[in-house]
Motif scaffolding. Sequence first.
Motif, PDB file in Angstrom:
ATOM      1  N   GLU A 197      64.217  15.458  36.861  1.00  0.00           N
ATOM      2  CA  GLU A 197      64.155  15.936  35.479  1.00  0.00           C
ATOM      3  C   GLU A 197      64.151  17.463  35.444  1.00  0.00           C
ATOM      4  OE1 GLU A 197      64.193  14.225  32.493  1.00  0.00           O
ATOM      5  OE2 GLU A 197      64.749  12.576  33.823  1.00  0.00           O
ATOM      6  N   LEU A 198      64.867  18.019  34.491  1.00  0.00           N
ATOM      7  CA  LEU A 198      64.904  19.465  34.337  1.00  0.00           C
ATOM      8  C   LEU A 198      63.838  19.900  33.345  1.00  0.00           C
ATOM      9  CD1 LEU A 198      66.168  22.154  35.008  1.00  0.00           C
ATOM     10  CD2 LEU A 198      67.855  21.751  33.222  1.00  0.00           C
ATOM     11  N   VAL A 199      62.805  20.542  33.868  1.00  0.00           N
ATOM     12  CA  VAL A 199      61.736  21.115  33.063  1.00  0.00           C
ATOM     13  C   VAL A 199      61.625  22.574  33.484  1.00  0.00           C
ATOM     14  CG1 VAL A 199      59.270  21.099  32.547  1.00  0.00           C
ATOM     15  CG2 VAL A 199      60.488  18.934  32.853  1.00  0.00           C
ATOM     16  N   LEU A 200      61.780  23.471  32.536  1.00  0.00           N
ATOM     17  CA  LEU A 200      61.697  24.895  32.828  1.00  0.00           C
ATOM     18  C   LEU A 200      60.240  25.343  32.854  1.00  0.00           C
ATOM     19  CD1 LEU A 200      64.580  26.095  30.499  1.00  0.00           C
ATOM     20  CD2 LEU A 200      64.696  25.541  32.934  1.00  0.00           C
ATOM     21  N   ALA A 201      59.997  26.420  33.587  1.00  0.00           N
ATOM     22  CA  ALA A 201      58.638  26.930  33.713  1.00  0.00           C
ATOM     23  C   ALA A 201      58.630  28.445  33.583  1.00  0.00           C
ATOM     24  CB  ALA A 201      58.043  26.527  35.059  1.00  0.00           C
ATOM     25  N   ALA A 202      57.505  28.946  33.106  1.00  0.00           N
ATOM     26  CA  ALA A 202      57.252  30.384  33.063  1.00  0.00           C
ATOM     27  C   ALA A 202      55.845  30.610  33.611  1.00  0.00           C
ATOM     28  CB  ALA A 202      57.345  30.910  31.633  1.00  0.00           C
ATOM     29  N   VAL A 203      55.707  31.635  34.439  1.00  0.00           N
ATOM     30  CA  VAL A 203      54.400  32.008  34.980  1.00  0.00           C
ATOM     31  C   VAL A 203      54.044  33.353  34.377  1.00  0.00           C
ATOM     32  CG1 VAL A 203      53.088  32.572  37.056  1.00  0.00           C
ATOM     33  CG2 VAL A 203      54.781  30.725  37.125  1.00  0.00           C
ATOM     34  N   ASN A 204      52.932  33.370  33.681  1.00  0.00           N
ATOM     35  CA  ASN A 204      52.483  34.588  32.997  1.00  0.00           C
ATOM     36  C   ASN A 204      53.592  35.181  32.128  1.00  0.00           C
ATOM     37  OD1 ASN A 204      49.925  34.314  34.213  1.00  0.00           O
ATOM     38  ND2 ASN A 204      50.703  35.291  36.059  1.00  0.00           N
TER      39      ASN A 204
END
Length: 84
Positions: A52-59
């Motif tokens: 599954e394509l789930v995008l992420a951002a850190v801070n």
Amino acid sequence: MIRLLYFASLRDRLGSSGENIDLPEDTGDIATLKAYLARRGGVWKDIFAEDELVLAAVNQEMAQSDTSIKDGDEIGFFPPVTGG
């Protein structure tokens, strides 16, 4: 402890906009965090499955699967978006 935020359809499917969790000892990047969340089972497994394509951002900065995470980070997950 890390802060997880869920956006858009992920928030709707999970029934939550976010949570604070203790960072598991063996979790040092986005990929291992997604695997940890998938092990919760049910809808978590569906959303955070490897295919599954789930995008992420850190801070608040876009992150890749190998982006390191540490205690105190804020990690946002969201579905792919398109504009038009």
